[in-house]
Design an enzyme around this catalytic site. Structure first.
Site, PDB file in Angstrom:
ATOM      1  CG  ASP A  30      -1.763   1.243   1.345  1.00 20.04           C
ATOM      2  OD1 ASP A  30      -2.445   1.551   0.346  1.00 20.04           O
ATOM      3  OD2 ASP A  30      -1.757   1.930   2.381  1.00 20.04           O
ATOM      4  CB  SER A  31       0.147   4.786  -0.618  1.00 14.00           C
ATOM      5  OG  SER A  31      -1.063   4.809   0.119  1.00 14.00           O
ATOM      6  CB  CYS A  80      -2.901   1.026  -2.523  1.00 13.60           C
ATOM      7  SG  CYS A  80      -3.127   2.763  -2.894  1.00 13.60           S
ATOM      8  CD  GLU A 106      -1.915   8.219   6.934  1.00 12.75           C
ATOM      9  OE1 GLU A 106      -0.897   8.884   7.121  1.00 12.75           O
ATOM     10  OE2 GLU A 106      -2.066   7.452   5.961  1.00 12.75           O
ATOM     11  CB  CYS A 129     -10.101   5.148   0.314  1.00  9.82           C
ATOM     12  SG  CYS A 129      -8.568   5.803   1.011  1.00  9.82           S
ATOM     13  CG  HIS A 174      -6.568   5.721   5.236  1.00  6.83           C
ATOM     14  ND1 HIS A 174      -5.871   5.272   4.135  1.00  6.83           N
ATOM     15  CD2 HIS A 174      -5.644   6.299   6.053  1.00  6.83           C
ATOM     16  CE1 HIS A 174      -4.592   5.569   4.277  1.00  6.83           C
ATOM     17  NE2 HIS A 174      -4.425   6.186   5.435  1.00  6.83           N
TER      18      HIS A 174
END
Ligand code: DGL
Length: 276
Positions: free
Chosen positions: A17-18, A80, A159, A191, A193
């Site tokens: 993932d990023s 991702c 985050e 996404c 998150h």
């Protein structure tokens, strides 16, 4: 079963993932395939991917796949959404091993569960702008109408750990107001998150809208993919470590976030220079 498959089934799965978001996918794999080993790479030096171009994401993803291949993984999960949208199909022809992204499994389930054929998608600017979810949903349900909304502020809020913060609730209300008149009955959390905001999003959208978590569906898809290739780990040969984590920057921060959401305690995240 031939010998190479016999050996291969004990190899780890590469997940990338990023940054930290893909840990929601790793978490689902840990829950649903507890016998599988995982090597996770989070590109914390180059996050976010959501606002970058297709060419850049393809280049980054190719570098990461080469790194994971060098670690002897047996399959790759592109955790991702943005990388799945931009790079998966571009890189598939270069791959010798099975690879799965998060978009297709999420789109398939949404297409199957919608009653009125009206589906919403939330994700990064890249994912929503690529219209990949619409394309994938139409493969299963050509008459579905798909409405996408980019919600870029969700990533930094998650985050920051502001999962239940009034600021995040306010931001979510503003983004999701977009769907107010749309009559969608299904919403894809497109996404990495967003599953961490699931209950808040569910409350705002109301009980009539089903939420699809591509992370969950991807772990299901991975299970089928490994079985098809005859490389599911049967857990008979115990190999340590079960889980390894690599990042391109800020290893300590990554470790703390991982320990706040994973079902296991991680001791370290190793720093590597992915460009080299
Ligand atoms: N992992 C990204 C995604 O799922 C979100 C974070 C980013 O923009 O890099 O699209």
């Amino acid at each position: 079963m031939n010998q190479s498959f016999e050996k291969e089934k004990y190899a780890p799965i590469g997940v990338f993932d990023s940054g930290v978001g893909g840990l929601t996918v790793a978490r689902e794999i840990m829950r649903q395939l507890p016998q599988e080993r995982i090597i996770y790479f989070g590109d914390t030096a180059r996050v976010p991917y959501g606002s970058k171009s297709r060419e850049t994401i393809v280049r980054y993803s190719r570098q990461i796949i080469h790194f994971l291949e060098s670690k002897g993984v047996k399959a790759i999960v592109v955790a991702c959404n943005t990388a799945s949208a931009f790079a998966l199909e571009a890189l598939r022809p270069e791959m010798k091993m099975p690879i799965i992204g998060v978009v297709k499994p999420g789109a398939k389930v949404a297409a199957e569960i919608t009653n009125n054929g009206r589906i919403g998608v939330i994700g990064t600017e890249g994912t929503v702008g690529s219209h990949i979810y619409t394309e994938m949903i139409h493969r299963h349900n050509p008459r579905a109408s798909v409405l996408g909304k980019a919600c870029p502020l969700f990533v930094p809020l998650v985050e920051e750990g502001w999962l239940k913060d009034p600021v995040t609730i306010e931001v979510a209300k503003r983004y999701l107001a977009y769907f107010q008149e749309s009559d969608i009955d299904t919403l894809i959390l497109g996404c990495t998150h967003y599953p961490l905001l699931r209950s808040m999003i569910g409350e705002i959208m109301g009980g009539k809208v089903s939420l699809v978590n591509p992370a969950y569906e991807t772990a299901q898809g991975l299970k089928r993919l490994l079985a098809q290739h005859g490389i599911s780990n049967d857990g008979k040969e115990e190999k340590e470590p079960m889980y390894q984590f690599y990042v391109s920057d800020a290893a300590e921060k990554f470790k703390n976030f991982a320990n706040s959401i994973l079902p296991c305690e991680i001791e370290e995240a190793q720093l590597i220079h992915i460009e080299e």
